[in-house]
Design a protein around this motif. Structure first.
Motif, PDB file in Angstrom:
ATOM      1  N   VAL A   3      -0.686 -10.425  14.084  1.00 14.77           N
ATOM      2  CA  VAL A   3      -1.439 -10.330  12.836  1.00 14.77           C
ATOM      3  C   VAL A   3      -2.247  -9.034  12.857  1.00 14.77           C
ATOM      4  O   VAL A   3      -2.586  -8.519  13.935  1.00 14.77           O
ATOM      5  CB  VAL A   3      -2.372 -11.538  12.650  1.00 14.77           C
ATOM      6  N   PRO A   4      -2.557  -8.467  11.698  1.00 14.78           N
ATOM      7  CA  PRO A   4      -3.316  -7.206  11.679  1.00 14.78           C
ATOM      8  C   PRO A   4      -4.706  -7.359  12.271  1.00 14.78           C
ATOM      9  O   PRO A   4      -5.355  -8.397  12.107  1.00 14.78           O
ATOM     10  CB  PRO A   4      -3.405  -6.873  10.180  1.00 14.78           C
ATOM     11  N   VAL A   5      -5.149  -6.323  12.951  1.00 15.09           N
ATOM     12  CA  VAL A   5      -6.548  -6.300  13.388  1.00 15.09           C
ATOM     13  C   VAL A   5      -7.453  -6.277  12.174  1.00 15.09           C
ATOM     14  O   VAL A   5      -8.482  -6.958  12.125  1.00 15.09           O
ATOM     15  CB  VAL A   5      -6.796  -5.073  14.296  1.00 15.09           C
ATOM     16  N   ALA A   6      -7.070  -5.500  11.169  1.00 17.32           N
ATOM     17  CA  ALA A   6      -7.796  -5.457   9.899  1.00 17.32           C
ATOM     18  C   ALA A   6      -6.823  -4.988   8.833  1.00 17.32           C
ATOM     19  O   ALA A   6      -6.018  -4.085   9.071  1.00 17.32           O
ATOM     20  CB  ALA A   6      -8.995  -4.514   9.981  1.00 17.32           C
ATOM     21  N   VAL A   7      -6.882  -5.598   7.655  1.00 20.43           N
ATOM     22  CA  VAL A   7      -6.037  -5.197   6.533  1.00 20.43           C
ATOM     23  C   VAL A   7      -6.820  -4.212   5.674  1.00 20.43           C
ATOM     24  O   VAL A   7      -7.967  -4.485   5.320  1.00 20.43           O
ATOM     25  CB  VAL A   7      -5.619  -6.419   5.683  1.00 20.43           C
ATOM     26  N   PRO A   8      -6.246  -3.055   5.330  1.00 13.39           N
ATOM     27  CA  PRO A   8      -6.955  -2.110   4.466  1.00 13.39           C
ATOM     28  C   PRO A   8      -7.374  -2.769   3.155  1.00 13.39           C
ATOM     29  O   PRO A   8      -6.638  -3.593   2.603  1.00 13.39           O
ATOM     30  CB  PRO A   8      -5.905  -1.017   4.217  1.00 13.39           C
ATOM     31  N   ALA A   9      -8.554  -2.418   2.680  1.00 10.96           N
ATOM     32  CA  ALA A   9      -9.094  -3.047   1.479  1.00 10.96           C
ATOM     33  C   ALA A   9      -8.130  -2.939   0.303  1.00 10.96           C
ATOM     34  O   ALA A   9      -7.994  -3.880  -0.492  1.00 10.96           O
ATOM     35  CB  ALA A   9     -10.441  -2.410   1.126  1.00 10.96           C
ATOM     36  N   ARG A  10      -7.438  -1.819   0.203  1.00 12.47           N
ATOM     37  CA  ARG A  10      -6.541  -1.623  -0.935  1.00 12.47           C
ATOM     38  C   ARG A  10      -5.329  -2.552  -0.889  1.00 12.47           C
ATOM     39  O   ARG A  10      -4.649  -2.754  -1.907  1.00 12.47           O
ATOM     40  CB  ARG A  10      -6.067  -0.178  -0.975  1.00 12.47           C
ATOM     41  N   LEU A  11      -5.042  -3.132   0.277  1.00 14.66           N
ATOM     42  CA  LEU A  11      -3.903  -4.033   0.419  1.00 14.66           C
ATOM     43  C   LEU A  11      -4.312  -5.496   0.567  1.00 14.66           C
ATOM     44  O   LEU A  11      -3.444  -6.368   0.671  1.00 14.66           O
ATOM     45  CB  LEU A  11      -3.068  -3.627   1.640  1.00 14.66           C
ATOM     46  N   ALA A  12      -5.608  -5.769   0.573  1.00 18.12           N
ATOM     47  CA  ALA A  12      -6.082  -7.121   0.900  1.00 18.12           C
ATOM     48  C   ALA A  12      -5.551  -8.173  -0.070  1.00 18.12           C
ATOM     49  O   ALA A  12      -5.105  -9.247   0.353  1.00 18.12           O
ATOM     50  CB  ALA A  12      -7.603  -7.140   0.938  1.00 18.12           C
ATOM     51  N   GLY A  13      -5.602  -7.888  -1.355  1.00 21.26           N
ATOM     52  CA  GLY A  13      -5.129  -8.865  -2.334  1.00 21.26           C
ATOM     53  C   GLY A  13      -3.636  -9.119  -2.205  1.00 21.26           C
ATOM     54  O   GLY A  13      -3.177 -10.271  -2.251  1.00 21.26           O
ATOM     55  N   LEU A  14      -2.876  -8.054  -2.043  1.00 19.15           N
ATOM     56  CA  LEU A  14      -1.434  -8.181  -1.866  1.00 19.15           C
ATOM     57  C   LEU A  14      -1.112  -8.938  -0.589  1.00 19.15           C
ATOM     58  O   LEU A  14      -0.240  -9.814  -0.569  1.00 19.15           O
ATOM     59  CB  LEU A  14      -0.813  -6.779  -1.829  1.00 19.15           C
ATOM     60  N   TRP A  15      -1.817  -8.611   0.489  1.00 18.13           N
ATOM     61  CA  TRP A  15      -1.562  -9.259   1.770  1.00 18.13           C
ATOM     62  C   TRP A  15      -1.794 -10.772   1.683  1.00 18.13           C
ATOM     63  O   TRP A  15      -1.016 -11.565   2.242  1.00 18.13           O
ATOM     64  CB  TRP A  15      -2.447  -8.648   2.848  1.00 18.13           C
ATOM     65  N   ALA A  16      -2.837 -11.178   0.994  1.00 16.15           N
ATOM     66  CA  ALA A  16      -3.169 -12.605   0.911  1.00 16.15           C
ATOM     67  C   ALA A  16      -2.082 -13.400   0.199  1.00 16.15           C
ATOM     68  O   ALA A  16      -1.940 -14.604   0.443  1.00 16.15           O
ATOM     69  CB  ALA A  16      -4.506 -12.787   0.199  1.00 16.15           C
TER      70      ALA A  16
END
Length: 231
Positions: A58-71
């Motif tokens: 799993v990612p250490v941290a998801v970039p803010a710009r991708l957070a919605g898409l990632w979820a």
């Protein structure tokens, strides 16, 4: 409890994705992209850190710009591809073709290895008359992986998040699987490696059995207890 139906997660439960370095090396070799061993190791570590391999870390941290898409990445094929290639592009690679090629590679049967006891357990359930469904948060059709490894004959139904626009832990996905099997959730076992996502089946009354998401050679027999519940 004697179960009449069994639901299995895919990645980390029945199959394990190849190591990140092997994934990157296979794609680089196919494209003819040269990598020194130390460069490949650094790039693979970076891809692992950002969670670029579906089924991997799993990612250490998801970039803010991708957070919605990632979820919501498992709700469609398009979102899944965009999310994983998006985080992969956080890592500088020497050829831009690698990003899409890596995504394509992870969908091939060659990228997956079944856990050592998976075939035994699935065959044992079939012999006992227990119907089986695979319930996966995923953005692509995993059926070819099961066919290539000889597992398709043991599976009665595939319920994949991207085909329904629903992702675990939403109980509706598990309900669809139970319906496909003709099984009462109260007589059904959900087997998975993610206590949050796979634990959503408990809302329907399904029993749960969790395994650890480990490399295949480090988890030889975690699925076998399922047979004890099948009578």
């Amino acid at each position: 409890m004697t179960i009449k139906g069994a639901l299995f997660d895919f990645s980390g439960t029945l199959f394990r994705i190849e190591p990140t370095e092997a994934w990157l090396r296979a794609v680089a070799d196919d494209l003819g992209v040269p990598f020194a061993e130390d460069e490949l190791a650094r790039a693979a570590a970076g891809l692992e850190r950002v969670g670029a391999m579906p089924g991997g870390a799993v990612p250490v941290a998801v970039p803010a710009r991708l957070a919605g898409l990632w979820a919501q990445r498992d709700r469609s094929a398009e979102q899944h591809r965009a999310a994983y290639t998006g985080v992969a592009r956080e890592v500088a690679l020497p050829d831009p073709r690698l990003y899409d090629a890596l995504y394509e590679r992870h969908m091939t049967p060659e990228a997956w290895r079944p856990y050592g006891d998976a075939a035994e357990v699935l065959a044992g359930l079939r012999d006992r008359g227990v119907r089986v469904a695979v319930v996966s948060n995923i953005g692509w059709d995993l059926r070819p992986v099961f066919r290539a490894h000889g597992f398709d004959a043991y599976v009665d139904a595939y319920v994949l998040s991207y085909e329904h626009g629903i992702q675990k832990p939403d109980p509706r996905l598990f309900a669809l699987a139970c319906e496909a099997l003709g099984a009462d959730p109260r007589d059904t076992l959900m087997v998975g490696d993610d206590r949050r996502a796979d634990g959503g089946a408990a809302a329907l009354g399904c029993a749960l059995h969790f395994v650890d998401h480990l490399p295949a050679d480090r988890r030889p027999d975690a699925l076998r207890p399922v047979l004890d519940l099948a009578g």
